[in-house]
Design a protein around this motif. Structure first.
Motif, PDB file in Angstrom:
ATOM      1  N   GLU A  59     -15.119 -47.082  40.817  1.00  0.00           N
ATOM      2  CA  GLU A  59     -16.559 -47.325  40.748  1.00  0.00           C
ATOM      3  C   GLU A  59     -17.232 -46.338  39.786  1.00  0.00           C
ATOM      4  OE1 GLU A  59     -20.356 -47.149  43.749  1.00  0.00           O
ATOM      5  OE2 GLU A  59     -18.450 -47.865  44.561  1.00  0.00           O
ATOM      6  N   GLU A  63     -19.111 -47.443  36.380  1.00  0.00           N
ATOM      7  CA  GLU A  63     -20.522 -47.079  36.212  1.00  0.00           C
ATOM      8  C   GLU A  63     -20.725 -46.240  34.957  1.00  0.00           C
ATOM      9  OE1 GLU A  63     -21.851 -45.107  39.763  1.00  0.00           O
ATOM     10  OE2 GLU A  63     -21.861 -46.962  40.936  1.00  0.00           O
ATOM     11  N   ASP A  64     -19.854 -45.265  34.760  1.00  0.00           N
ATOM     12  CA  ASP A  64     -19.971 -44.368  33.616  1.00  0.00           C
ATOM     13  C   ASP A  64     -19.790 -45.108  32.293  1.00  0.00           C
ATOM     14  OD1 ASP A  64     -20.223 -41.668  32.481  1.00  0.00           O
ATOM     15  OD2 ASP A  64     -18.089 -41.876  31.992  1.00  0.00           O
ATOM     16  N   GLN A  67     -22.680 -47.615  31.745  1.00  0.00           N
ATOM     17  CA  GLN A  67     -23.929 -46.920  31.416  1.00  0.00           C
ATOM     18  C   GLN A  67     -23.909 -46.431  29.960  1.00  0.00           C
ATOM     19  OE1 GLN A  67     -24.632 -43.207  33.508  1.00  0.00           O
ATOM     20  NE2 GLN A  67     -26.828 -43.596  33.510  1.00  0.00           N
TER      21      GLN A  67
END
Length: 121
Positions: A59, A63-64, A67
């Motif tokens: 996760e 997400e990283d 983003q």
């Protein structure tokens, strides 16, 4: 050893479906969840702990990279290839026989995980 389902990433409309092979290993009482296609792993005191820690690491990774807009770049760097025909699709690197043999000495079980994430532009 049980046949594994191939890693896959498909891009339907605004989503990316990812199916990844996960190997669970036991080395001297330390349980590891390892995904060769992403070179991502986590560990725990048992398989469930390792799986939970892996899900958290996955996760954070997603997400990283989403983003930052670097998911595609990271996948390509990890050996994934981009197919343009008949539709854009990623293919993961294939595990080599030596890699499978190396893992098999500590392998407890293998499986897959499927996740869906928003498409990036």
């Amino acid at each position: 050893m049980k046949q594994m389902i191939s890693n896959q990433i498909n891009k339907p409309k605004n989503m990316i479906n990812i199916q990844l092979d996960i190997f669970y290993l036991n080395e001297e009482g330390i349980f590891t969840a390892y995904c060769p296609a992403l070179e991502l792993s986590s560990y725990g005191n048992n398989v469930e702990d390792a799986q939970s820690a892996f899900n958290e690491a996955l996760e954070i990774f997603l997400e990283d990279t989403l983003q930052k807009g670097t998911l595609e770049k990271v996948l390509l760097k990890l050996g994934w290839t981009l197919k343009a025909m008949p539709k854009a699709d990623f293919e993961p690197p294939k595990l080599k026989v030596n890699d499978i043999k190396r893992l098999s000495h500590h392998l407890i079980k293998g499986g897959t995980t499927r996740i869906t994430i928003p498409a990036y532009s």
